[in-house]
Design an enzyme around this catalytic site. Structure first.
Site, short mmCIF file in Angstrom:
data_model
loop_
_atom_site.label_atom_id
_atom_site.label_comp_id
_atom_site.label_asym_id
_atom_site.label_seq_id
_atom_site.Cartn_x
_atom_site.Cartn_y
_atom_site.Cartn_z
N THR A 158 6.25 6.08 8.94
CA THR A 158 7.55 6.57 9.35
C THR A 158 7.88 7.72 8.83
OG1 THR A 158 8.41 4.44 9.85
CG2 THR A 158 10.04 5.99 9.76
N LYS A 167 11.86 6.02 17.03
CA LYS A 167 12.13 5.12 15.73
C LYS A 167 13.24 5.35 15.19
CE LYS A 167 10.73 2.74 11.70
NZ LYS A 167 10.33 1.41 11.98
N LYS A 195 15.97 4.67 4.17
CA LYS A 195 14.95 5.65 4.41
C LYS A 195 15.14 6.18 5.73
CE LYS A 195 10.17 6.48 5.16
NZ LYS A 195 8.78 5.91 5.17
P1 NAD Z 1 3.29 0.73 1.01
O1 NAD Z 1 4.02 1.56 -0.40
O2 NAD Z 1 3.16 -0.91 0.65
O3 NAD Z 1 2.11 1.19 1.48
C1 NAD Z 1 1.69 2.60 1.17
C2 NAD Z 1 0.51 2.61 0.75
O4 NAD Z 1 -0.02 4.19 0.64
C3 NAD Z 1 0.35 2.44 -0.84
O5 NAD Z 1 -0.58 1.19 -1.04
C4 NAD Z 1 -0.14 3.69 -1.53
O6 NAD Z 1 -1.14 3.42 -2.58
C5 NAD Z 1 -1.06 4.31 -0.32
N1 NAD Z 1 -1.08 5.56 -0.88
C6 NAD Z 1 -0.18 6.79 -0.88
N2 NAD Z 1 -0.75 7.92 -0.83
C7 NAD Z 1 -1.94 7.67 -0.62
C8 NAD Z 1 -3.21 8.49 -0.48
N3 NAD Z 1 -3.09 9.99 -0.85
N4 NAD Z 1 -4.32 8.05 -0.29
C9 NAD Z 1 -4.38 6.73 -0.13
N5 NAD Z 1 -3.35 6.01 -0.16
C10 NAD Z 1 -2.08 6.42 -0.55
O7 NAD Z 1 4.55 0.73 2.15
P2 NAD Z 1 4.61 -0.01 3.43
O8 NAD Z 1 5.71 -0.97 3.38
O9 NAD Z 1 3.28 -0.45 3.94
O10 NAD Z 1 5.06 1.37 4.54
C11 NAD Z 1 4.14 2.16 4.87
C12 NAD Z 1 4.84 2.86 6.08
O11 NAD Z 1 5.49 1.92 7.03
C13 NAD Z 1 5.98 3.56 5.48
O12 NAD Z 1 6.23 4.93 6.06
C14 NAD Z 1 7.22 2.70 6.06
O13 NAD Z 1 8.60 3.33 6.33
C15 NAD Z 1 6.68 2.30 7.41
N6 NAD Z 1 7.25 0.94 7.73
C16 NAD Z 1 7.41 0.00 6.86
C17 NAD Z 1 7.71 -1.45 7.17
C18 NAD Z 1 7.72 -2.50 6.26
O14 NAD Z 1 8.41 -3.73 6.67
N7 NAD Z 1 7.29 -2.50 5.23
C19 NAD Z 1 8.26 -1.46 8.45
C20 NAD Z 1 8.21 -0.49 9.36
C21 NAD Z 1 7.50 0.69 8.98
#
Ligand code: NAD
Length: 315
Positions: A96, A171, A246
């Site tokens: 997102t 979204k 966010k």
């Molecule tokens: P998270 O922090 O658990 O996962 C993100 C991952 O990206 C981390 O493990 C981090 O180490 C990795 N990362 C960051 N930079 C990197 C790079 N350069 N190379 C490789 N890996 C890298 O976050 P999440 O909860 O999985 O959310 C991910 C996305 O999904 C976000 O944009 C969030 O807004 C969206 N989202 C999350 C949810 C939820 O319920 N968690 C729901 C809908 C949307």
């Protein structure tokens, strides 16, 4: 048909999404900055790469699931993901992110000879694990058609919303409705308490009347009327307040940039930022009812600042 997929960002969402692609028979190579996430994805059949660029080399499709737009753009450009992929690779960003960043990511991918979709999701971690996510996608119709079999391995519904950035736009607009409606439902419950209404009575009326909405009937912010709602488990998420903060921040930025008079959206963004930065840091977004109740505390019997007549009109 089996696809060769690079999956970058194996966190709360990306880990189970990559695992579901493996379950559907695809060859998935993954990368995350955190080695423990790479190891746990390995247990689901995701091959570990030494870098994001290594994962992308030879892939037909590159999927990213990262925290914010700056991570996506840095990875695409500075960390060489676009340069490492073979021409015509389809880049699907499921994170997102800001609409403007999503459009910049599309531009960069196209300039490097690739195809791109923005495809943010709703459904949370449970949806990612159960492969019941909803995808909102932006980009060319042909690329959406190409992505559909992969999206259906990770979710139950995929909507093509329009050109580049339209998935992110859908979204943040949807979540602006959700954030505002949760605050509306919460304020109504606190007002009802002040007026001597039981939660059940207000729920029984509003859930079958014109106040009906998802925030009330599925994610009810007070315990009791909807047994499965997070309010019944001390607001354990669910949809965590920082994620709502966010998304509302992204909506507020887009509203300001577009000159849209989104007064309620901007107020909701401020309220959720304050809540998520304090007691809501690890709570469901419906817990905002507690903050509203706390701010509403006043000695019993004290008049409101502005006297009103029996119709609620200021006197
Ligand atoms: P998270 O922090 O658990 O996962 C993100 C991952 O990206 C981390 O493990 C981090 O180490 C990795 N990362 C960051 N930079 C990197 C790079 N350069 N190379 C490789 N890996 C890298 O976050 P999440 O909860 O999985 O959310 C991910 C996305 O999904 C976000 O944009 C969030 O807004 C969206 N989202 C999350 C949810 C939820 O319920 N968690 C729901 C809908 C949307």
């Amino acid at each position: 048909m089996t696809s060769v997929i690079a999956f970058v960002g194996l966190g709360h969402m990306g880990g189970p999404m990559a695992a579901n692609l493996v379950k559907a028979g695809h060859r998935v190579t993954g990368y995350d900055l955190l080695p423990e996430l790479l190891a746990s994805a390995g247990r689901s059949g995701v091959r570990a790469a030494a870098s994001a660029a290594e994962a992308a080399a030879g892939a037909d499709v590159v999927i990213t699931m990262l925290p914010a737009g700056r991570h996506v753009l840095a990875l695409y450009q500075d960390e060489g993901l676009l340069a490492a992929a073979k021409p015509g690779t389809l880049f699907i960003d499921c994170s997102t992110i800001d609409v403007a960043d999503a459009r910049a990511a599309h531009e960069a991918a196209r300039a490097a000879g690739h195809r791109a979709l923005d495809a943010p999701v709703s459904g949370g971690v449970m949806g990612a694990e159960a492969a019941t996510l909803t995808f909102m996608t932006g980009g060319d119709a042909d690329d959406f058609t190409r992505a559909e079999p992969l999206l259906s391995a990770m979710g139950k519904k995929a909507v093509h919303c329009g050109a580049a950035g339209s998935g992110q736009a859908a979204k943040i607009c949807n979540n602006m409705i959700l954030g505002i409606s949760m605050i509306a439902v919460s304020e109504a419950f606190v007002l009802g308490e002040r007026l001597g209404l039981t939660h059940q009575a207000l729920f029984d009326v509003a859930s079958t009347a014109s106040g009906q909405c998802w925030a009330l009937t599925t994610n009810c912010p007070v315990p009791g009327p909807v047994p499965g709602s997070p309010a019944n488990r001390d607001y354990a998420p669910g949809f965590a307040a920082p994620l709502m903060a966010k998304d509302l921040g992204l909506a507020a930025n887009a509203a300001r940039a577009g000159g849209v008079d989104a007064e309620l959206g901007l107020s909701a963004a401020r309220m959720y930022a304050a809540f998520a930065g304090g007691e809501g840091a690890d709570r469901d977004f419906s817990g905002i009812v507690r903050a509203i109740r706390q701010r509403s505390a006043r000695p019993t019997g004290q008049a409101t600042t502005e006297p009103t007549d029996e119709n609620g009109t200021p006197e």
